[in-house]
Motif scaffolding. Structure first.
Motif, PDB file in Angstrom:
ATOM      1  N   ALA A   2      -5.293 -15.461   9.060  1.00 41.03           N
ATOM      2  CA  ALA A   2      -4.948 -16.596   8.203  1.00 41.03           C
ATOM      3  C   ALA A   2      -5.074 -16.233   6.730  1.00 41.03           C
ATOM      4  N   SER A   3      -6.153 -15.501   6.378  1.00 37.69           N
ATOM      5  CA  SER A   3      -6.338 -15.122   4.971  1.00 37.69           C
ATOM      6  C   SER A   3      -5.263 -14.136   4.531  1.00 37.69           C
ATOM      7  N   VAL A   4      -4.871 -13.229   5.432  1.00 35.31           N
ATOM      8  CA  VAL A   4      -3.810 -12.271   5.117  1.00 35.31           C
ATOM      9  C   VAL A   4      -2.503 -12.997   4.841  1.00 35.31           C
ATOM     10  N   LEU A   5      -2.146 -13.947   5.722  1.00 33.56           N
ATOM     11  CA  LEU A   5      -0.898 -14.681   5.541  1.00 33.56           C
ATOM     12  C   LEU A   5      -0.938 -15.574   4.307  1.00 33.56           C
ATOM     13  N   THR A   6      -2.131 -16.077   3.969  1.00 33.63           N
ATOM     14  CA  THR A   6      -2.250 -16.890   2.762  1.00 33.63           C
ATOM     15  C   THR A   6      -1.892 -16.069   1.528  1.00 33.63           C
ATOM     16  N   GLN A   7      -2.433 -14.856   1.451  1.00 34.59           N
ATOM     17  CA  GLN A   7      -2.105 -13.980   0.326  1.00 34.59           C
ATOM     18  C   GLN A   7      -0.615 -13.655   0.305  1.00 34.59           C
ATOM     19  N   MET A   8      -0.051 -13.419   1.465  1.00 30.88           N
ATOM     20  CA  MET A   8       1.366 -13.075   1.531  1.00 30.88           C
ATOM     21  C   MET A   8       2.237 -14.272   1.186  1.00 30.88           C
ATOM     22  N   CYS A   9       1.807 -15.456   1.595  1.00 29.70           N
ATOM     23  CA  CYS A   9       2.545 -16.675   1.241  1.00 29.70           C
ATOM     24  C   CYS A   9       2.624 -16.838  -0.271  1.00 29.70           C
ATOM     25  N   LEU A  10       1.534 -16.501  -0.950  1.00 30.85           N
ATOM     26  CA  LEU A  10       1.522 -16.620  -2.409  1.00 30.85           C
ATOM     27  C   LEU A  10       2.551 -15.690  -3.041  1.00 30.85           C
ATOM     28  N   LEU A  11       2.662 -14.468  -2.512  1.00 25.72           N
ATOM     29  CA  LEU A  11       3.677 -13.550  -3.032  1.00 25.72           C
ATOM     30  C   LEU A  11       5.087 -14.036  -2.712  1.00 25.72           C
ATOM     31  N   ILE A  12       5.285 -14.561  -1.507  1.00 24.30           N
ATOM     32  CA  ILE A  12       6.592 -15.112  -1.152  1.00 24.30           C
ATOM     33  C   ILE A  12       6.930 -16.294  -2.055  1.00 24.30           C
ATOM     34  N   LEU A  13       5.931 -17.134  -2.325  1.00 32.34           N
ATOM     35  CA  LEU A  13       6.144 -18.272  -3.224  1.00 32.34           C
ATOM     36  C   LEU A  13       6.491 -17.815  -4.638  1.00 32.34           C
ATOM     37  N   CYS A  14       5.916 -16.701  -5.072  1.00 31.48           N
ATOM     38  CA  CYS A  14       6.275 -16.151  -6.383  1.00 31.48           C
ATOM     39  C   CYS A  14       7.764 -15.805  -6.409  1.00 31.48           C
ATOM     40  N   GLY A  15       8.251 -15.222  -5.296  1.00 32.84           N
ATOM     41  CA  GLY A  15       9.670 -14.914  -5.219  1.00 32.84           C
ATOM     42  C   GLY A  15      10.536 -16.162  -5.224  1.00 32.84           C
ATOM     43  N   ILE A  16      10.108 -17.197  -4.480  1.00 30.41           N
ATOM     44  CA  ILE A  16      10.856 -18.461  -4.452  1.00 30.41           C
ATOM     45  C   ILE A  16      10.872 -19.093  -5.844  1.00 30.41           C
ATOM     46  N   ALA A  17       9.712 -19.060  -6.538  1.00 29.56           N
ATOM     47  CA  ALA A  17       9.623 -19.631  -7.882  1.00 29.56           C
ATOM     48  C   ALA A  17      10.518 -18.863  -8.854  1.00 29.56           C
ATOM     49  N   TRP A  18      10.548 -17.534  -8.718  1.00 31.61           N
ATOM     50  CA  TRP A  18      11.408 -16.733  -9.588  1.00 31.61           C
ATOM     51  C   TRP A  18      12.872 -17.132  -9.394  1.00 31.61           C
ATOM     52  N   ARG A  19      13.262 -17.334  -8.142  1.00 34.53           N
ATOM     53  CA  ARG A  19      14.648 -17.715  -7.852  1.00 34.53           C
ATOM     54  C   ARG A  19      14.992 -19.045  -8.511  1.00 34.53           C
ATOM     55  N   GLY A  24      13.549 -14.786 -17.903  1.00 30.54           N
ATOM     56  CA  GLY A  24      14.342 -13.750 -18.554  1.00 30.54           C
ATOM     57  C   GLY A  24      15.820 -13.858 -18.256  1.00 30.54           C
ATOM     58  N   GLY A  25      16.236 -14.984 -17.621  1.00 31.71           N
ATOM     59  CA  GLY A  25      17.641 -15.159 -17.281  1.00 31.71           C
ATOM     60  C   GLY A  25      18.112 -14.322 -16.109  1.00 31.71           C
ATOM     61  N   LEU A  26      17.165 -13.715 -15.372  1.00 29.43           N
ATOM     62  CA  LEU A  26      17.528 -12.858 -14.243  1.00 29.43           C
ATOM     63  C   LEU A  26      17.770 -13.703 -12.994  1.00 29.43           C
ATOM     64  N   ASP A  27      18.951 -13.572 -12.423  1.00 30.16           N
ATOM     65  CA  ASP A  27      19.310 -14.297 -11.219  1.00 30.16           C
ATOM     66  C   ASP A  27      18.471 -13.818 -10.032  1.00 30.16           C
ATOM     67  N   GLY A  28      18.136 -14.744  -9.129  1.00 23.02           N
ATOM     68  CA  GLY A  28      17.295 -14.394  -7.983  1.00 23.02           C
ATOM     69  C   GLY A  28      17.921 -13.336  -7.098  1.00 23.02           C
ATOM     70  N   ASP A  29      19.218 -13.474  -6.799  1.00 26.27           N
ATOM     71  CA  ASP A  29      19.877 -12.492  -5.938  1.00 26.27           C
ATOM     72  C   ASP A  29      19.956 -11.126  -6.606  1.00 26.27           C
TER      73      ASP A  29
END
Length: 307
Positions: A2-19, A24-29
């Motif tokens: 659970a703790s491992v997936l929590t950390q990974m979820c945070l990184l995935i959420l960073c990607g979703i937030a970036w999109r 910097g005007g950088l498109d998600g794709d």
């Protein structure tokens, strides 16, 4: 886990937030493409060379290969039956077939298993991917996408295999291993440095590839069965197959978790290239990935309980 997936979820959420925010005007794709190419051409080969050049491959590698072929084959049969039952148009049937058949063995499976079990699990993932899943994606997957898509492209899938950098890295590592040659210390340290970047970059790229706008309630009748197949039936079959192949303990758990991974991201490339329903595929990737954040810990807990 659970703790491992929590950390990974945070990184995935960073990607979703970036999109969503496009700093910097950088498109998600566009950003995802840069990250995935970096991982594909540089960092993942470094991880492969780090692990495979120092590990002795055995007859178990053939069992892992057979396991990979087994879960892909089972998924392909279920996907074909589901598409026929729903009488889906060819472009939708192709997208569903790719989504069900091929799990996200590397971009989610590798970080999850390596952080949960250690480097031995990363080596297992690499063998499963390079010796079974990737060859099947680039041959069987491409053939089905070409047959069901509305764009006819002439491309030899076997030649495509020769352009896969991780396979070149695996071949080099196998040659070093079989020849009894060891890499110098500085080279191992360099590959270790490359390997450390694989997990965060893969998870960021995964988050960048998820499009939450694709989620629609009216698509539930089509997506729901795919989620059930991917996250329930596939790991259940993976557990049965792993037991038949003689796997036990953490290795069996690791293989079952790989069988229960969500749809692979690379399928989007095949959908765009061969004219399959890319929007439907994006929806299936997003839905199966989000639900897998609950299903994977449940399978881990269940299997750890001695089922």
């Amino acid at each position: 886990m659970a703790s491992v997936l929590t950390q990974m979820c945070l990184l995935i959420l960073c990607g979703i937030a970036w999109r969503a925010l496009r700093p910097g005007g950088l498109d998600g794709d566009q950003t995802r493409l840069v990250l995935t190419q970096l991982v594909y051409y540089l960092f993942l080969p470094g991880l492969i060379l780090k692990l495979m050049s120092r590990s002795s491959l055995s007859a178990e590698t053939w069992l892992i290969l057979g396991y990979g072929v087994g879960i892909v084959g089972f998924g392909g049969i279920l996907a074909a039956l589901y598409g026929r039952w729903r009488r889906l148009p060819a472009t939708q049937a192709g997208a569903v077939w790719l989504a069900v058949t091929f799990p996200n063995v590397t971009f989610l499976g590798l970080p999850v298993l390596q952080q949960t079990f250690g480097d031995w699990a990363a080596l297992l993932v690499i063998q499963l991917d390079l010796f079974a899943c990737t060859p099947l994606v680039l041959t069987l997957g491409v053939s089905v996408a070409r047959a069901l898509g509305d764009r006819r492209l002439d491309e030899d899938p076997f030649l495509a295999l020769l352009r896969v950098p991780p396979l070149w890295a695996a071949g080099l590592a196998l040659g070093l291993n079989l020849g009894g040659w060891s890499l110098p210390r500085w080279a191992l340290d360099f590959f270790e440095l490359l390997a450390q970047a694989v997990t965060p970059l893969m998870l960021l790229a995964l988050g960048l590839g998820l499009d939450l706008r694709s989620l629609r309630w009216r698509s539930g009748s089509l997506v729901g069965p795919v989620i059930a197949i991917k996250l329930a039936l596939m790991p259940l079959f993976g557990w049965w197959l792993g037991k038949r192949f003689g796997f036990v303990g953490d290795k069996l758990i690791a293989l079952v978790l790989e069988a229960g991974m969500p749809s692979m991201l690379f399928g989007l490339v095949l959908c765009d290239r061969f004219g399959l329903d890319s929007r439907l595929y994006a929806l299936l990737v997003t839905a199966t990935t989000l639900f897998s954040l609950t299903s994977l810990p449940l399978w881990h807990a269940l299997l750890k309980g001695g089922v």
